[in-house]
Design a protein around this motif. Structure first.
Motif, PDB file in Angstrom:
ATOM      1  N   ARG A 132      42.861  25.242  53.623  1.00 19.54           N
ATOM      2  CA  ARG A 132      42.034  26.223  52.926  1.00 19.54           C
ATOM      3  C   ARG A 132      40.764  26.528  53.710  1.00 19.54           C
ATOM      4  N   ASN A 133      40.186  25.548  54.403  1.00 20.25           N
ATOM      5  CA  ASN A 133      38.922  25.761  55.083  1.00 20.25           C
ATOM      6  C   ASN A 133      39.103  26.230  56.523  1.00 20.25           C
ATOM      7  N   HIS A 134      40.310  26.539  56.918  1.00 20.67           N
ATOM      8  CA  HIS A 134      40.554  27.060  58.268  1.00 20.67           C
ATOM      9  C   HIS A 134      41.145  28.455  58.144  1.00 20.67           C
ATOM     10  N   LYS A 135      40.410  29.468  58.584  1.00 23.15           N
ATOM     11  CA  LYS A 135      40.840  30.847  58.440  1.00 23.15           C
ATOM     12  C   LYS A 135      41.576  31.319  59.690  1.00 23.15           C
ATOM     13  N   TRP A 136      42.702  31.999  59.479  1.00 24.11           N
ATOM     14  CA  TRP A 136      43.519  32.544  60.553  1.00 24.11           C
ATOM     15  C   TRP A 136      43.563  34.064  60.408  1.00 24.11           C
ATOM     16  N   PRO A 137      43.809  34.810  61.511  1.00 24.98           N
ATOM     17  CA  PRO A 137      44.093  36.237  61.363  1.00 24.98           C
ATOM     18  C   PRO A 137      45.362  36.409  60.541  1.00 24.98           C
ATOM     19  N   LEU A 138      45.386  37.417  59.703  1.00 27.05           N
ATOM     20  CA  LEU A 138      46.535  37.606  58.816  1.00 27.05           C
ATOM     21  C   LEU A 138      47.830  37.762  59.590  1.00 27.05           C
ATOM     22  N   ILE A 139      47.795  38.471  60.713  1.00 28.36           N
ATOM     23  CA  ILE A 139      49.035  38.686  61.466  1.00 28.36           C
ATOM     24  C   ILE A 139      49.613  37.363  61.960  1.00 28.36           C
ATOM     25  N   ALA A 140      48.765  36.399  62.308  1.00 28.99           N
ATOM     26  CA  ALA A 140      49.250  35.089  62.750  1.00 28.99           C
ATOM     27  C   ALA A 140      49.923  34.348  61.604  1.00 28.99           C
ATOM     28  N   ILE A 141      49.351  34.450  60.413  1.00 27.34           N
ATOM     29  CA  ILE A 141      49.927  33.784  59.253  1.00 27.34           C
ATOM     30  C   ILE A 141      51.264  34.416  58.882  1.00 27.34           C
ATOM     31  N   LEU A 142      51.346  35.743  58.963  1.00 19.25           N
ATOM     32  CA  LEU A 142      52.613  36.420  58.656  1.00 19.25           C
ATOM     33  C   LEU A 142      53.711  35.983  59.611  1.00 19.25           C
ATOM     34  N   GLN A 143      53.376  35.750  60.867  1.00 20.61           N
ATOM     35  CA  GLN A 143      54.378  35.312  61.831  1.00 20.61           C
ATOM     36  C   GLN A 143      54.825  33.877  61.557  1.00 20.61           C
ATOM     37  N   ILE A 144      53.882  33.025  61.179  1.00 14.16           N
ATOM     38  CA  ILE A 144      54.219  31.624  60.900  1.00 14.16           C
ATOM     39  C   ILE A 144      55.191  31.528  59.728  1.00 14.16           C
ATOM     40  N   PHE A 145      54.940  32.328  58.681  1.00  9.52           N
ATOM     41  CA  PHE A 145      55.737  32.254  57.458  1.00  9.52           C
ATOM     42  C   PHE A 145      56.678  33.439  57.315  1.00  9.52           C
ATOM     43  N   ARG A 146      57.108  33.978  58.434  1.00  9.51           N
ATOM     44  CA  ARG A 146      57.916  35.199  58.421  1.00  9.51           C
ATOM     45  C   ARG A 146      59.239  35.022  57.690  1.00  9.51           C
ATOM     46  N   TYR A 147      59.792  33.828  57.678  1.00  4.48           N
ATOM     47  CA  TYR A 147      61.133  33.632  57.127  1.00  4.48           C
ATOM     48  C   TYR A 147      61.121  32.867  55.804  1.00  4.48           C
ATOM     49  N   HIS A 156      55.342  39.058  50.503  1.00  7.97           N
ATOM     50  CA  HIS A 156      55.278  38.491  51.847  1.00  7.97           C
ATOM     51  C   HIS A 156      53.955  38.864  52.513  1.00  7.97           C
ATOM     52  N   LEU A 157      53.425  40.036  52.199  1.00  2.33           N
ATOM     53  CA  LEU A 157      52.188  40.516  52.800  1.00  2.33           C
ATOM     54  C   LEU A 157      50.952  40.017  52.061  1.00  2.33           C
ATOM     55  N   PHE A 158      51.041  39.903  50.747  1.00  5.64           N
ATOM     56  CA  PHE A 158      49.865  39.611  49.933  1.00  5.64           C
ATOM     57  C   PHE A 158      49.611  38.123  49.728  1.00  5.64           C
ATOM     58  N   ALA A 159      50.643  37.299  49.857  1.00  5.72           N
ATOM     59  CA  ALA A 159      50.545  35.901  49.419  1.00  5.72           C
ATOM     60  C   ALA A 159      49.513  35.093  50.189  1.00  5.72           C
ATOM     61  N   TYR A 160      49.263  35.426  51.459  1.00  5.56           N
ATOM     62  CA  TYR A 160      48.429  34.577  52.306  1.00  5.56           C
ATOM     63  C   TYR A 160      47.031  35.124  52.519  1.00  5.56           C
ATOM     64  N   LEU A 161      46.647  36.142  51.763  1.00  8.19           N
ATOM     65  CA  LEU A 161      45.329  36.737  51.964  1.00  8.19           C
ATOM     66  C   LEU A 161      44.209  35.721  51.740  1.00  8.19           C
ATOM     67  N   GLY A 162      44.427  34.763  50.854  1.00  4.49           N
ATOM     68  CA  GLY A 162      43.407  33.744  50.615  1.00  4.49           C
ATOM     69  C   GLY A 162      43.149  32.851  51.810  1.00  4.49           C
ATOM     70  N   PHE A 163      44.084  32.810  52.758  1.00  2.45           N
ATOM     71  CA  PHE A 163      43.931  31.995  53.957  1.00  2.45           C
ATOM     72  C   PHE A 163      43.468  32.813  55.160  1.00  2.45           C
ATOM     73  N   ALA A 164      43.470  34.134  55.055  1.00  6.88           N
ATOM     74  CA  ALA A 164      43.252  35.005  56.211  1.00  6.88           C
ATOM     75  C   ALA A 164      41.769  35.258  56.457  1.00  6.88           C
ATOM     76  N   ALA A 165      41.382  35.233  57.733  1.00  5.93           N
ATOM     77  CA  ALA A 165      39.994  35.487  58.101  1.00  5.93           C
ATOM     78  C   ALA A 165      39.614  36.943  57.892  1.00  5.93           C
ATOM     79  N   ASP A 166      40.594  37.837  57.929  1.00  8.47           N
ATOM     80  CA  ASP A 166      40.314  39.271  57.816  1.00  8.47           C
ATOM     81  C   ASP A 166      40.800  39.853  56.496  1.00  8.47           C
ATOM     82  N   ALA A 167      40.892  39.036  55.451  1.00  9.53           N
ATOM     83  CA  ALA A 167      41.453  39.470  54.169  1.00  9.53           C
ATOM     84  C   ALA A 167      40.619  40.537  53.479  1.00  9.53           C
ATOM     85  N   GLU A 168      39.330  40.634  53.809  1.00 12.15           N
ATOM     86  CA  GLU A 168      38.469  41.577  53.117  1.00 12.15           C
ATOM     87  C   GLU A 168      38.622  43.010  53.621  1.00 12.15           C
TER      88      GLU A 168
END
Length: 276
Positions: A132-147, A156-168
């Motif tokens: 939770r305290n480590h923010k990633w670019p959203l595109i990197a998170i989408l690739q990690i959890f792509r499957y 698939h697109l919305f679920a990880y916004l809480g972890f993304a550094a660019d969610a805003e």
């Protein structure tokens, strides 16, 4: 007992929480729907995006009717329930009127971008190493959890916004009203604008839904098949850099449907031999 009937929320600052009743493991789930405000100091546990089948064979009983819930949410609630004290809980599948797309978009945006900071965030079964305290670019998170699987394709697109550094970025606001094709293209255009176009192209490969998405956009919404992309073509893991580290010059055109790439022609090959 009849099903719970949702009433409209007063404004964008109000939301529903469940006063989740204490109980033993085998007891039926029970709680009361409470209206709260983001302006108040409300302490609650937030449980979001518990994936799986969208069938709802279980029930959460309230004073005003029963709320159907899925297998995965039923399991999570049983795990979270205290045998001794009531818990104030927010779960998107229960606290958001799933039959009203406008409410889903507004409420998902409020919780995904961190409003209501007093809450404790539980991302059950999707964390898989992302802290939770480590923010990633959203595109990197989408690739990690792509499957991974999702009940709704766009989650698939919305679920990880809480972890993304660019969610805003407003381009990533959860949208349950626009067609999925437009939402995916909007995300892709934002990634190009942020300088991630090269990473996106590298992961695009052969789209599983070519009639829906342009070939330069990875299909983040389909977990059924592992598609071969440019980055998975080479089993040796070699990195190709014919442009010697220069940056791609990209732009998105025609309502986010066409990717324009600038380059230079410097020579042509008349013939050649491919080494074994």
């Amino acid at each position: 007992m009849s099903h719970y009937q949702y009433t409209d929320l007063k404004d964008r600052n109000t939301f529903r929480v469940i006063l989740f009743r204490a109980g033993a493991w085998r007891q039926p789930l029970a709680g009361d729907v409470v209206i709260a405000s983001l302006k108040d100091d409300v302490q609650y546990v937030a449980l979001s995006y518990v994936w799986g089948s969208d069938e709802t064979p279980h029930m959460l009983s309230t004073l005003n009717g029963k709320i159907p819930i899925t297998d995965s949410l039923n399991s999570a609630l049983h795990c979270l329930r205290s045998p001794e004290r009531d818990v104030l809980l927010w779960a998107d599948a229960v606290c958001i009127n799933q039959a009203k797309n406008s409410e889903k978009s507004l409420q998902a945006t409020s919780h995904a971008t961190g409003q209501g900071q007093k809450s404790t965030i539980w991302k059950i079964w999707v964390r898989a190493g992302i802290e939770r305290n480590h923010k990633w670019p959203l595109i990197a998170i989408l690739q990690i959890f792509r499957y991974t699987s999702a009940t709704r394709a766009r989650d698939h697109l919305f679920a990880y916004l809480g972890f993304a550094a660019d969610a805003e970025d407003s381009a990533f606001d959860p949208d349950y009203i626009e067609p999925l094709e437009l939402v995916v293209k909007k995300f892709a255009a934002a990634f190009v604008r942020k300088g991630f176009g090269n990473q996106m192209i590298a992961e695009a490969g052969l789209a599983s839904q070519p009639s829906r998405f342009p070939s330069w956009i990875p299909d983040w919404t389909n977990a059924n098949k592992r598609l071969q992309s440019f980055t998975t073509e080479d089993p040796e893991g070699d990195v190709y850099d014919a442009a010697s580290g220069t940056m791609l010059d990209l732009a998105v055109m025609d309502n986010n449907s066409v990717l324009k790439v600038w380059g230079g022609f410097f020579d042509s090959c008349q013939s050649g031999t491919i080494a074994p």
